[in-house]
Motif scaffolding. Structure first.
Motif, mmCIF file in Angstrom:
data_model
loop_
_atom_site.group_PDB
_atom_site.id
_atom_site.type_symbol
_atom_site.label_atom_id
_atom_site.label_comp_id
_atom_site.label_asym_id
_atom_site.label_seq_id
_atom_site.Cartn_x
_atom_site.Cartn_y
_atom_site.Cartn_z
ATOM 1 N N GLN A 160 0.824 -1.209 0.000
ATOM 2 C CA GLN A 160 0.000 0.000 0.000
ATOM 3 C C GLN A 160 0.858 1.259 0.000
ATOM 4 O O GLN A 160 0.512 2.258 -0.628
ATOM 5 C CB GLN A 160 -0.936 -0.030 1.206
ATOM 6 N N MET B 215 -13.215 -11.649 -8.344
ATOM 7 C CA MET B 215 -13.013 -10.209 -8.186
ATOM 8 C C MET B 215 -13.967 -9.437 -9.092
ATOM 9 O O MET B 215 -14.549 -8.428 -8.693
ATOM 10 C CB MET B 215 -11.569 -9.846 -8.494
ATOM 11 N N ARG C 265 -17.265 -9.029 -7.731
ATOM 12 C CA ARG C 265 -17.418 -8.040 -6.671
ATOM 13 C C ARG C 265 -17.107 -6.635 -7.187
ATOM 14 O O ARG C 265 -16.688 -5.761 -6.440
ATOM 15 C CB ARG C 265 -16.548 -8.415 -5.480
ATOM 16 N N GLY C 266 -17.290 -6.467 -8.470
ATOM 17 C CA GLY C 266 -17.244 -5.106 -9.006
ATOM 18 C C GLY C 266 -15.853 -4.594 -9.320
ATOM 19 O O GLY C 266 -15.675 -3.387 -9.498
ATOM 20 N N PHE C 267 -14.841 -5.487 -9.402
ATOM 21 C CA PHE C 267 -13.482 -5.038 -9.690
ATOM 22 C C PHE C 267 -13.396 -4.521 -11.127
ATOM 23 O O PHE C 267 -13.883 -5.156 -12.045
ATOM 24 C CB PHE C 267 -12.509 -6.203 -9.496
ATOM 25 N N ARG C 268 -12.802 -3.324 -11.280
ATOM 26 C CA ARG C 268 -12.638 -2.794 -12.627
ATOM 27 C C ARG C 268 -11.214 -2.286 -12.846
ATOM 28 O O ARG C 268 -10.990 -1.275 -13.486
ATOM 29 C CB ARG C 268 -13.654 -1.675 -12.880
ATOM 30 N N PHE D 59 -7.474 -0.732 -7.530
ATOM 31 C CA PHE D 59 -7.586 -1.093 -6.131
ATOM 32 C C PHE D 59 -7.797 0.150 -5.295
ATOM 33 O O PHE D 59 -7.108 1.145 -5.464
ATOM 34 C CB PHE D 59 -6.305 -1.755 -5.648
ATOM 35 N N TYR D 60 -8.738 0.071 -4.396
ATOM 36 C CA TYR D 60 -8.908 1.168 -3.458
ATOM 37 C C TYR D 60 -8.422 0.673 -2.118
ATOM 38 O O TYR D 60 -8.702 -0.452 -1.744
ATOM 39 C CB TYR D 60 -10.372 1.577 -3.376
ATOM 40 N N SER D 61 -7.692 1.476 -1.417
ATOM 41 C CA SER D 61 -7.118 1.015 -0.162
ATOM 42 C C SER D 61 -7.849 1.637 1.017
ATOM 43 O O SER D 61 -8.288 2.777 0.968
ATOM 44 C CB SER D 61 -5.644 1.379 -0.105
ATOM 45 N N LEU D 62 -7.996 0.820 2.073
ATOM 46 C CA LEU D 62 -8.621 1.331 3.297
ATOM 47 C C LEU D 62 -7.649 2.171 4.090
ATOM 48 O O LEU D 62 -8.022 2.987 4.905
ATOM 49 C CB LEU D 62 -9.041 0.155 4.180
#
Lengths: 253, 256
Positions: free
Chosen positions: B135, B210, B213-216, B219-222
């Motif tokens: 990350q 993936m 679950r809407g992966f395009r 990556f978005y990180s928390l």
């Protein structure tokens, strides 16, 4: 009768190089209030049907209509995947983030939620499934049953309108199976569940869809009928008497 | 399993608490400078700097020594070969072999450099969990694909290791014992091929999951990193020290 949510209309599908098609002129419908079991012998196309609905496979002929819209191309399926949740057979395929929280938040983040919202949704979903305290666990170190429940959480966190479950009970012990049954009984959304276990289906669905190459036959769920029906349920069930007899031999050893 | 454990990533020391982005930048610069340095002064200075970072990390000495031993066991082979093959002024002879002064000097320099870099990396990079590392690299604008590659490799290494062990067990319970014969080689080839096929199929399924679950592709990180005062101090101090190393390399006379 109200408009079906998912409608598979006379599709033909064969895997490349396969001798005969899995589906030929096959139709299937799921209504807005259905809780449907999907049964059929191994290789009858149960998983294939779920993957066709999700757009992971494409039929060679026929139409698939989801939420009233025909879906055909990859962009068509993007909104479908945001509203239809699919639980895969193998949880290791589904959990790919290092920690449980990140994995559950992956879907909501893809839906455009902010990190704070996604974290909130993930924590709430985990709590609803009785998995509070799992957030910081490392996914590959979970037990088989925990992996399955966390996979379910990753799907439910996207707040889907329909749920597709592919053999959710494989490899689960009785206690985890019961937890899963309770979770499914409380689900407010329609779902399709593939399973080889009559008892599990009996506690979760009202109707069963028996899969054939060119049609599917929807019957009300009757436990005795399923237990007697060889071709629909697992050989495991017809083997049950044998297992009992080994148990009888067991203590004598 | 132990091979991919992260023994140094847990801890509460200053080095653990520093922002991983600062540590990555410093470690990358440090490794580059030491790798190209030619002067003893710069390399010894680097070794001292790395030692200082290691003190900040307060890692268990025994484990660090274990890692260094592992690295240096590779360097032994250099000592066996380089002094005798590097051309230069002869120093001593061992039977038909002649060791050169330059060869020995060169090998010593490589030994010092490797140890300085390894100690630096243990102190700065091994104190970051792999996940956080991915990350942090992402937030340093490393290309998405490389970050994903790192994270996925790490995540699925365990799964492939398990798969490998399962296949190996399946072979063993049917009486397979490795010998020096064609059957053994063929069986190992099957094992490797099967592992490859299964891995590729799994990759396919993971990607499908993936997509579902809407992966395009993004990556978005928390995680959000926060730059503290101590990070500024660490970065400034380290950059000064690195500057001194460069100056030493540039200004002081070389020995070779």
């Amino acid at each position: 009768m109200s408009e079906p949510l998912i409608s598979v209309d006379r599709i033909t599908f064969a895997y490349p190089g396969a001798a005969k098609p899995v589906f030929q002129d096959f139709s299937f419908q799921l209504g807005p209030h259905d809780h449907l079991g999907l049964i059929g012998p191994n290789g009858s196309g149960k998983t294939t049907l779920l993957h066709l609905i999700m757009g992971l496979l494409r039929p060679q002929a026929g139409r698939i209509i989801i939420f009233g819209r025909e879906v055909r191309t990859e962009p068509d399926f993007v909104p479908v995947r945001q509203q239809v949740g699919l639980l895969f057979q193998n949880a290791d395929d589904q959990l790919f983030c290092p920690t449980v929280l990140e994995d559950v938040a992956f879907g909501p983040l893809n839906l455009g939620k902010t990190p704070a919202e996604a974290r909130e949704i993930a924590l709430t979903t985990l709590e609803q499934l009785g998995l509070a305290g799992f957030a910081d666990r490392v996914t590959y170190k979970l037990s088989g049953g925990e992996k399955r429940l966390v996979s379910l959480a990753t799907i439910l966190a996207m707040q889907p309108k329909v749920l597709l479950l592919d053999e959710p009970t494989t490899g689960l012990d009785e206690a985890t199976k019961h937890r899963l049954i309770h979770i499914m009984q409380d689900l407010p959304i329609p779902f399709v569940v593939v399973s080889h276990e009559p008892n599990f289906l009996h506690s979760t669905v009202r109707h069963c869809c028996h899969l054939h190459t060119d049609f599917c036959e929807i019957k009300p769920m009757r436990l005795e009928e399923l237990l007697n029906e060889r071709d629909c349920c697992s050989p495991g069930d017809s083997l049950k008497p044998v297992m009992v007899s080994t148990n009888v031999v067991g203590p004598a050893e | 399993m132990s091979g991919i454990a992260e023994p140094f990533s847990e801890g509460q020391s200053l080095a653990h608490r520093l922002d991983p982005r600062g540590k990555i930048v410093v470690a990358a610069l440090f490794a580059t400078i030491i790798a190209v340095a030619q002067s003893l002064a710069a390399v010894l200075g680097g070794l001292a700097l790395a030692g200082l970072w290691l003190l900040l990390a307060r890692l268990p000495a025994r484990k660090v020594l274990g890692k260094l031993l592992a690295v240096n066991s590779f360097i032994i082979f250099l000592w066996l070969v380089l002094p005798f093959s590097y051309p230069g002024e002869p120093l001593f002879t061992l039977g038909p072999l002649t060791a050169s002064r330059q060869g020995i000097w060169f090998t010593a320099l490589i030994t010092l450099k490797s140890n300085a870099i390894i100690i630096g990396l243990i102190a700065l990079i091994a104190t970051v969990p792999v996940v956080t590392l991915g990350q942090a690299l992402h937030s340093l604008r490393l290309p998405n694909k490389l970050c994903h590659l790192l994270l996925f490799t790490y995540r699925y290494l365990y799964v492939f290791e398990e798969e490998y062990q399962r296949l190996l067990t399946a072979m063993k319970i049917r009486g397979f014992r490795p010998r020096t014969n064609l059957h053994t080689y063929r069986s190992y080839a099957y094992l490797a091929a099967m592992l490859l096929v299964r891995s590729s199929e799994r990759a396919e399924r993971v990607f499908q999951a993936m997509l579902c679950r809407g992966f395009r592709g993004v990556f978005y990180s928390l995680r959000t990193f926060s730059w503290q005062r101590q990070d500024g101090v660490f970065l400034a101090g380290s950059l000064l020290a690195l500057g001194a190393l460069v100056l030493a390399e540039w200004r002081l006379p070389r020995l070779v």
